[in-house]
Scaffold this motif. Structure first.
Motif, PDB file in Angstrom:
ATOM      1  N   GLU A   1       0.829  -1.269  -0.069  1.00 10.39           N
ATOM      2  CA  GLU A   1       0.017  -0.046  -0.040  1.00 10.39           C
ATOM      3  C   GLU A   1       0.737   1.176   0.050  1.00 10.39           C
ATOM      4  OE1 GLU A   1      -3.556   2.090   2.419  1.00 10.39           O
ATOM      5  OE2 GLU A   1      -2.562   0.332   3.323  1.00 10.39           O
ATOM      6  N   ALA A   2       1.956   1.288   0.920  1.00 11.98           N
ATOM      7  CA  ALA A   2       2.723   2.397   0.788  1.00 11.98           C
ATOM      8  C   ALA A   2       3.350   2.443  -0.599  1.00 11.98           C
ATOM      9  CB  ALA A   2       3.720   2.106   2.039  1.00 11.98           C
TER      10      ALA A   2
ATOM     11  N   GLY B   1      -2.940   1.743  -9.995  1.00 13.62           N
ATOM     12  CA  GLY B   1      -2.699   3.015 -10.451  1.00 13.62           C
ATOM     13  C   GLY B   1      -2.002   3.174 -11.811  1.00 13.62           C
TER      14      GLY B   1
ATOM     15  N   ASN C   1       1.936   6.337  -7.058  1.00 10.94           N
ATOM     16  CA  ASN C   1       0.739   7.361  -7.728  1.00 10.94           C
ATOM     17  C   ASN C   1       0.949   8.650  -7.509  1.00 10.94           C
ATOM     18  OD1 ASN C   1      -0.622   4.932  -8.543  1.00 10.94           O
ATOM     19  ND2 ASN C   1      -1.836   4.728  -6.727  1.00 10.94           N
ATOM     20  N   LEU C   2       1.835   8.927  -6.287  1.00 10.08           N
ATOM     21  CA  LEU C   2       1.836  10.506  -6.159  1.00 10.08           C
ATOM     22  C   LEU C   2       2.920  11.072  -7.200  1.00 10.08           C
ATOM     23  CD1 LEU C   2       1.568  12.750  -3.915  1.00 10.08           C
ATOM     24  CD2 LEU C   2       3.745  12.042  -2.665  1.00 10.08           C
TER      25      LEU C   2
ATOM     26  N   ASN D   1       0.921   4.029  -2.941  1.00 10.79           N
ATOM     27  CA  ASN D   1       0.884   5.495  -2.491  1.00 10.79           C
ATOM     28  C   ASN D   1       1.792   6.341  -3.090  1.00 10.79           C
ATOM     29  OD1 ASN D   1      -1.782   4.891  -1.616  1.00 10.79           O
ATOM     30  ND2 ASN D   1      -0.914   4.782   0.568  1.00 10.79           N
ATOM     31  N   ALA D   2       3.149   5.875  -3.001  1.00 14.08           N
ATOM     32  CA  ALA D   2       4.484   6.557  -3.537  1.00 14.08           C
ATOM     33  C   ALA D   2       4.454   6.715  -5.143  1.00 14.08           C
ATOM     34  CB  ALA D   2       5.898   5.923  -2.932  1.00 14.08           C
TER      35      ALA D   2
END
Length: 328
Positions: free
Chosen positions: A135-136, A202, A142-143, A139-140
């Motif tokens: 998950e981390a 993503g 996708n950012l 998120n990274a």
């Protein structure tokens, strides 16, 4: 054993257990035998007898192991907290300890941001198992998905999971899954393959420029990530030659206070048919670890300027990149 002071019998107990563990698990049996014999010889010669401090004993034995094997993954460790020598209990304890530390470490992701000039930056301190850190990682990635160039900072990355290496690498290619790396396991006498993924959550990063920052502390799985991308010509590596550890393994609890990390496999890259063990990964642009970030950032900014300089509607991003470049 009180605190970290060793009693007379402890040296013998640890060395005998260590020699046995090496012979049972180390990836190169002939080297394992040589290391075990060397340690036993030093024990008989009472060369460890004067060492009463447990940490100092670990440092000396680790040094002796590496003198023979040149393997930087080999490391004897001491903990004041007692641990079980039962394999199943020990594995459970290690897993629980790993999860506690991984969460506190934010699964290795220490900093993720968009730098001026629309450059992505990921400061990654470890490649944690995607079962827990997926998950981390999503998120990274996708950012930074909409940035025009991406910098991975691995200068303080000590390694981790090959599965996370494959997971993050999958974002950097718009292609069908392909063979990324192989790992030989002594325990099963088999070779397993690591592949990029057909699906990632993503947006993929595509073919946009990627830069990887390295230092002499970049180690193990972080070196695999770097080595793979270099040989696939997918990233520009900037910084120092990496540490040179390519043999994966596991911790074996020898006594209630002493454990040893023993490599039980080796990496085999499909492009080079070898790995970075003992030699490290040589950067495309060699510079000091302190200058690596600025060097990569300048290259990324110049890319952005060239990308948009003839497109008037994007003049604002060119100006942002040019202003940042002047400050470096």
């Amino acid at each position: 054993m009180e605190a970290n002071q060793m009693r007379g019998w402890a040296h013998e107990e640890v060395i005998h257990s260590l020699a046995k563990a090496l012979n049972n698990h180390y990836v190169f049996p002939d080297v394992a035998e040589e290391m075990g014999n060397y340690l036993e010889h030093k024990l008989v010669g009472k060369e460890y007898e004067a060492i009463k401090n447990a940490e100092a004993f670990c440092e000396q034995v680790t040094y002796d192991l590496r003198e023979i094997s040149k393997d930087k993954h080999l490391k004897l460790r001491y903990t004041e907290q007692e641990k079980s020598v039962d394999m199943k209990i020990s594995e459970k304890e290690q897993r629980e300890e790993y999860l506690r530390h991984a969460k506190l470490d934010n699964y290795g992701f220490h900093r993720i941001e968009r730098l001026a000039g629309n450059i992505g930056y990921i400061h990654l301190r470890g490649f944690h198992d995607p079962e827990f850190a997926g998950e981390a990682a999503v998120n990274a990635m996708n950012l930074v998905a909409n940035t025009d160039a991406l910098i991975f900072d691995l200068r303080n990355n000590g390694g981790g999971s090959p599965s996370m290496v494959a997971f993050i690498t999958s974002y950097l290619f718009d292609s069908e899954p392909f063979h990324l790396n192989s790992f030989y396991s002594r325990a099963n006498d088999v070779i397993s393959q690591s592949w990029t993924l057909s699906y990632v959550p993503g947006k993929r990063y595509g073919t946009k420029p990627v830069y990887v920052l390295t230092s002499h502390r970049t180690f193990s799985a972080a070196e695999e990530f770097t080595y793979n991308l270099k040989n696939l010509k997918r990233a520009t590596i900037i910084g120092e030659v990496t540490a040179g550890g390519a043999n994966p393994g596991a911790v074996h609890q020898l006594t209630k206070h002493f454990g040893i990390f023993i490599p039980d496999g080796r990496a085999i890259n499909p492009v080079t048919q070898t790995n970075w063990e003992g030699i490290g990964v040589t950067p495309d642009v060699e510079t000091t670890q302190h200058e690596a970030y600025e060097t990569a950032y300048k290259l990324a900014l110049k890319h952005v300027i060239s990308l948009y300089q003839d497109r008037n509607e994007y003049g604002f991003i060119v100006k942002e990149a040019e202003n940042q470049l002047k400050q470096l």
